[in-house]
Design a protein around this motif. Structure first.
Motif, PDB file in Angstrom:
ATOM      1  N   ASN A 108      37.521  42.448  48.460  1.00 44.86           N
ATOM      2  CA  ASN A 108      37.975  43.001  49.608  1.00 44.86           C
ATOM      3  C   ASN A 108      36.895  42.886  50.734  1.00 44.86           C
ATOM      4  O   ASN A 108      35.629  43.249  50.376  1.00 44.86           O
ATOM      5  CB  ASN A 108      38.230  44.240  49.447  1.00 44.86           C
ATOM      6  CG  ASN A 108      39.070  44.908  50.930  1.00 44.86           C
ATOM      7  OD1 ASN A 108      38.341  45.508  51.528  1.00 44.86           O
ATOM      8  ND2 ASN A 108      40.239  44.567  51.121  1.00 44.86           N
ATOM      9  N   CYS A 131      40.986  35.305  48.812  1.00 46.86           N
ATOM     10  CA  CYS A 131      42.424  35.836  48.187  1.00 46.86           C
ATOM     11  C   CYS A 131      42.402  37.256  48.330  1.00 46.86           C
ATOM     12  O   CYS A 131      41.637  38.010  47.741  1.00 46.86           O
ATOM     13  CB  CYS A 131      42.554  35.243  46.799  1.00 46.86           C
ATOM     14  SG  CYS A 131      44.099  35.773  46.142  1.00 46.86           S
ATOM     15  N   GLY A 132      43.437  37.796  48.861  1.00 48.21           N
ATOM     16  CA  GLY A 132      43.620  39.390  48.816  1.00 48.21           C
ATOM     17  C   GLY A 132      44.352  39.768  47.810  1.00 48.21           C
ATOM     18  O   GLY A 132      45.852  39.155  47.743  1.00 48.21           O
ATOM     19  N   MET A 134      46.984  41.842  46.489  1.00 45.21           N
ATOM     20  CA  MET A 134      47.842  43.305  46.819  1.00 45.21           C
ATOM     21  C   MET A 134      48.423  43.659  45.619  1.00 45.21           C
ATOM     22  O   MET A 134      49.873  43.593  45.245  1.00 45.21           O
ATOM     23  CB  MET A 134      49.107  42.673  47.994  1.00 45.21           C
ATOM     24  CG  MET A 134      48.273  42.000  49.364  1.00 45.21           C
ATOM     25  SD  MET A 134      46.678  43.059  49.754  1.00 45.21           S
ATOM     26  CE  MET A 134      47.299  44.437  50.176  1.00 45.21           C
ATOM     27  N   ASP A 183      45.169  41.077  54.266  1.00 44.48           N
ATOM     28  CA  ASP A 183      45.006  41.974  53.362  1.00 44.48           C
ATOM     29  C   ASP A 183      44.887  43.456  53.938  1.00 44.48           C
ATOM     30  O   ASP A 183      45.222  44.474  53.490  1.00 44.48           O
ATOM     31  CB  ASP A 183      43.523  41.739  52.243  1.00 44.48           C
ATOM     32  CG  ASP A 183      43.319  42.742  51.283  1.00 44.48           C
ATOM     33  OD1 ASP A 183      43.953  43.793  51.160  1.00 44.48           O
ATOM     34  OD2 ASP A 183      42.350  42.367  50.624  1.00 44.48           O
TER      35      ASP A 183
END
Length: 302
Positions: A108, A131-132, A134, A183
């Motif tokens: 993050n 890449c977030g 979730m 994100d």
């Protein structure tokens, strides 16, 4: 926007084993490694504290003694660590071993950090995807896990099958900063909802009622129903036309019922007061005939 997930890619795609390294075995990194192993991929793991590699090793992962060795063993290098400075440190330690490989960074951070890290990866000859994720670790490997990716479109296309083993992939565009921004935007929406829940829970508890029953029987159904207005509010934000279709802002701030009752019940209003203050400012600026969506103009002016 392209999406992948266990419900969309073919069985043949899922069956092709790929070589993947996972750097960082906290709860999320371990969940990622486990999902990849379950999908039949060849997984190499590395962690700063070697003891954390024992679990994945028992489940079939190879253990690398160094970051460089982990990168050499894989075509995709997933980095899941504390923050972007830690990501940069690992890229430096891997060095030339990253050439020709793809770095998938699920740490993050900010859009600026994502763009900077993409440049550092490129300097080492590696493709880069930010890449977030979730999801909480328990969701990894299910369609409910959403992976927001940005960066190299070619890299995303090449690794769609692996993303499908982790959750539902969504490609946002070539700018590596898009995934970190999305994100954080999603987390903002989540924390807003959770803040509302905490205030509601405090009110219910102040009356001696069951918060559990209130949440299950009343709050969750209400939030599901009210979520249906969000696309309409989004359309207002995109168009800039905030003409009220229901209760306008002037009516909504005509009195502070939530604050008055909360204080009377001994409940703090710190979570609600900022929103009320913004609503009152918008009315004071001459926009009392608007819907709540107009408040966005106080947060970000066009």
């Amino acid at each position: 926007m392209q999406e992948t997930g266990r419900g969309t890619e073919t069985a043949a795609e899922r069956a092709v084993p790929r070589s993947v390294a996972v750097l960082g075995l906290g709860n999320m990194g371990t969940a990622l490694a486990d999902a990849l192993l379950t999908a039949g991929h060849r997984v190499t793991v590395w962690n700063r504290t070697a003891a954390r590699t024992a679990g994945p090793a028992e489940r079939g992962a190879a253990v690398a003694a160094t970051v460089e060795a982990a990168a050499e063993a894989a075509d995709l290098v997933i980095v899941c660590v504390r923050d972007y400075p830690a990501v940069g440190e690992l890229l430096d330690r891997a060095g030339p071993a990253l050439e020709g490989r793809t770095v998938l960074n699920v740490t993050n951070g900010s859009p600026a950090e994502g763009r900077s890290m993409a440049g550092r990866a490129a300097a080492l000859g590696a493709g880069y995807l930010d890449c977030g994720v979730m999801a909480v670790p328990a969701m990894i490997g299910s369609p409910e896990a959403l992976l927001l990716c940005s960066g190299s479109e070619a890299a995303y296309a090449s690794w769609r099958d692996v993303l499908g083993a982790l959750g539902r992939g969504s490609y946002l565009g070539e700018d590596p900063g898009l995934a970190p921004l999305a994100d954080l935007a999603l987390l903002t929406g989540m924390y807003g909802m959770l803040g509302g829940f905490l205030h509601a829970a405090a009110l219910v508890r102040s009356a001696g009622a069951s918060v559990g029953e209130f949440t299950t029987d009343q709050l969750v159904p209400w939030l599901r129903a009210i979520a249906g207005i969000l696309p309409g509010m989004a359309a207002q934000v995109d168009s800039g036309d905030y003409t009220a279709t229901g209760s306008d802002l002037a009516m909504q701030v005509s009195h502070d019922a939530i604050g008055d009752v909360s204080r009377a019940q001994g409940v703090g209003t710190e979570l609600f007061d900022p929103l009320l203050g913004l609503m009152r400012r918008r009315v004071a600026d001459g926009h009392g005939n608007e819907d709540l969506a107009g408040v966005v103009e106080l947060l970000h002016r066009r």
